[in-house]
Design an enzyme around this catalytic site. Structure first.
Site, PDB file in Angstrom:
ATOM      1  N   ASP A 174       5.180   0.193  -3.482  1.00 28.77           N
ATOM      2  CA  ASP A 174       5.637  -1.448  -3.732  1.00 28.77           C
ATOM      3  C   ASP A 174       4.315  -1.618  -4.367  1.00 28.77           C
ATOM      4  O   ASP A 174       3.034  -0.833  -3.965  1.00 28.77           O
ATOM      5  CB  ASP A 174       6.406  -1.838  -2.493  1.00 28.77           C
ATOM      6  CG  ASP A 174       5.260  -1.850  -1.193  1.00 28.77           C
ATOM      7  OD1 ASP A 174       4.597  -2.642  -1.336  1.00 28.77           O
ATOM      8  OD2 ASP A 174       5.230  -1.177  -0.330  1.00 28.77           O
ATOM      9  N   ASP A 193       2.860  -5.048  -2.782  1.00 26.59           N
ATOM     10  CA  ASP A 193       2.372  -5.844  -1.659  1.00 26.59           C
ATOM     11  C   ASP A 193       3.479  -7.105  -3.028  1.00 26.59           C
ATOM     12  O   ASP A 193       4.727  -7.004  -3.053  1.00 26.59           O
ATOM     13  CB  ASP A 193       1.373  -5.669  -1.187  1.00 26.59           C
ATOM     14  CG  ASP A 193       0.790  -6.261  -0.485  1.00 26.59           C
ATOM     15  OD1 ASP A 193       1.569  -5.743   0.808  1.00 26.59           O
ATOM     16  OD2 ASP A 193       0.832  -7.677  -0.164  1.00 26.59           O
TER      17      ASP A 193
END
Length: 292
Positions: free
Chosen positions: A211, A213
């Site tokens: 991802d 973040d």
């Protein structure tokens, strides 16, 4: 002088389901530093000994804070592991380090605060250098294995180790990215890397990006369901990378040209007659080479 290579992989589910692993056996390893996260799967792949340790335990029973890092590293050392490969899910602070990519980490910023970070202490004080906390030789091999597996690899990156278990606030995420210059963020490589250095083990860190973040304006906050989806795909890639390591490292191992396996050479400061016998007994595997 050469020794026998034994690769130790610390990671999650899927990484130890290796086709072709011969004489695969789960075994319990006792450690004076507590009980490791789980039993350790040992076997041989392409003539090279291997050990697989589920960092959080099978079924994910340990949080990042409660992972028994000292017991894990000590147990691997007791088994004869020479080279540790850490594989972990991480968030990215860089647009070009996209979900599904892997980063060979070479630096850390340690923001953890609730973990025991050393094998040494009162009764036997030691200071090892972690200026360069990963092994360049082992890291280069992991990068080569990843490229051969067709993974989009990034060579080098700074890993921000946070305590967790919560993910970053938006303000923290922006600070780590913009002010501190970090590349990836995770919760488990510290104190693991420091302990591996104290145990004189070569250590390499593979960050599997899941991802962005929370800093990315188009991706918003971290979504656990999306992380898990990406993680499943990353596990297949990670397994492919790991299976290529035995052929690249070989069964015979020369001393580390970067000195990882001699990190304690001049690190212990406590005079021999002032050392605590109880602590010395616990250090038999980690530091036995220099304490004998």
């Amino acid at each position: 002088m050469t020794t026998e290579t034994m690769i130790g992989v610390i990671g999650g589910s899927g990484l130890y389901e290796i086709d072709g692993l011969e004489n695969a056996t789960w075994q319990a390893v006792e450690s004076p530093w507590g009980t490791p996260s789980d039993e350790i799967l040992t076997g041989t792949l392409n003539g090279v000994k291997m050990a697989f340790l589920p960092r959080h335990g099978r079924g994910h029973v340990h949080s990042p804070t409660t992972v028994p890092y000292r017991a894990n590293i000590d147990a691997l050392k007791r088994l004869g592991v020479t080279d540790v490969i850490s594989v972990s899910a991480c968030g990215s602070f860089r647009e070009e380090m996209a979900p599904g990519d892997f980063v060979v980490v070479d630096q850390f910023i340690d923001r953890t605060f609730a973990r025991e970070k050393s094998f040494f202490g009162t009764g036997c004080v030691a200071h090892v250098s972690v200026a360069y906390p990963t092994c360049p030789r082992l890291s280069a091999t992991c990068y080569q294995a990843g490229e051969a597996a067709g993974i989009n690899m990034h060579n080098g990156g700074t890993y921000l180790a946070m305590e967790g278990p919560q993910f970053s606030t938006l303000a923290e995420s922006k600070m780590y990215r913009e002010s501190w210059g970090c590349d990836v963020i995770g919760m488990t490589n510290m104190p693991e890397a420091k302990l591996a250095r104290e145990a004189e083990l070569c250590y390499a860190s593979i960050a599997m990006i899941t991802d962005y973040d929370s800093w990315h304006p188009e991706h918003g906050e971290v979504d656990v369901t999306e992380i898990i989806k990406t993680l499943m795909g990353n596990a297949d890639k990670g397994r492919d990378l790991v299976t290529r390591l035995p052929d690249l490292l070989g069964a015979d191992r020369a001393p580390c040209e970067h000195g990882c396996d001699r990190a304690l050479e001049f690190a212990i400061l406590t005079a021999p007659d002032k050392r605590d016998p109880a602590l010395m007994a616990k250090l038999d595997a980690v530091a036995g080479r220099v304490l004998m």
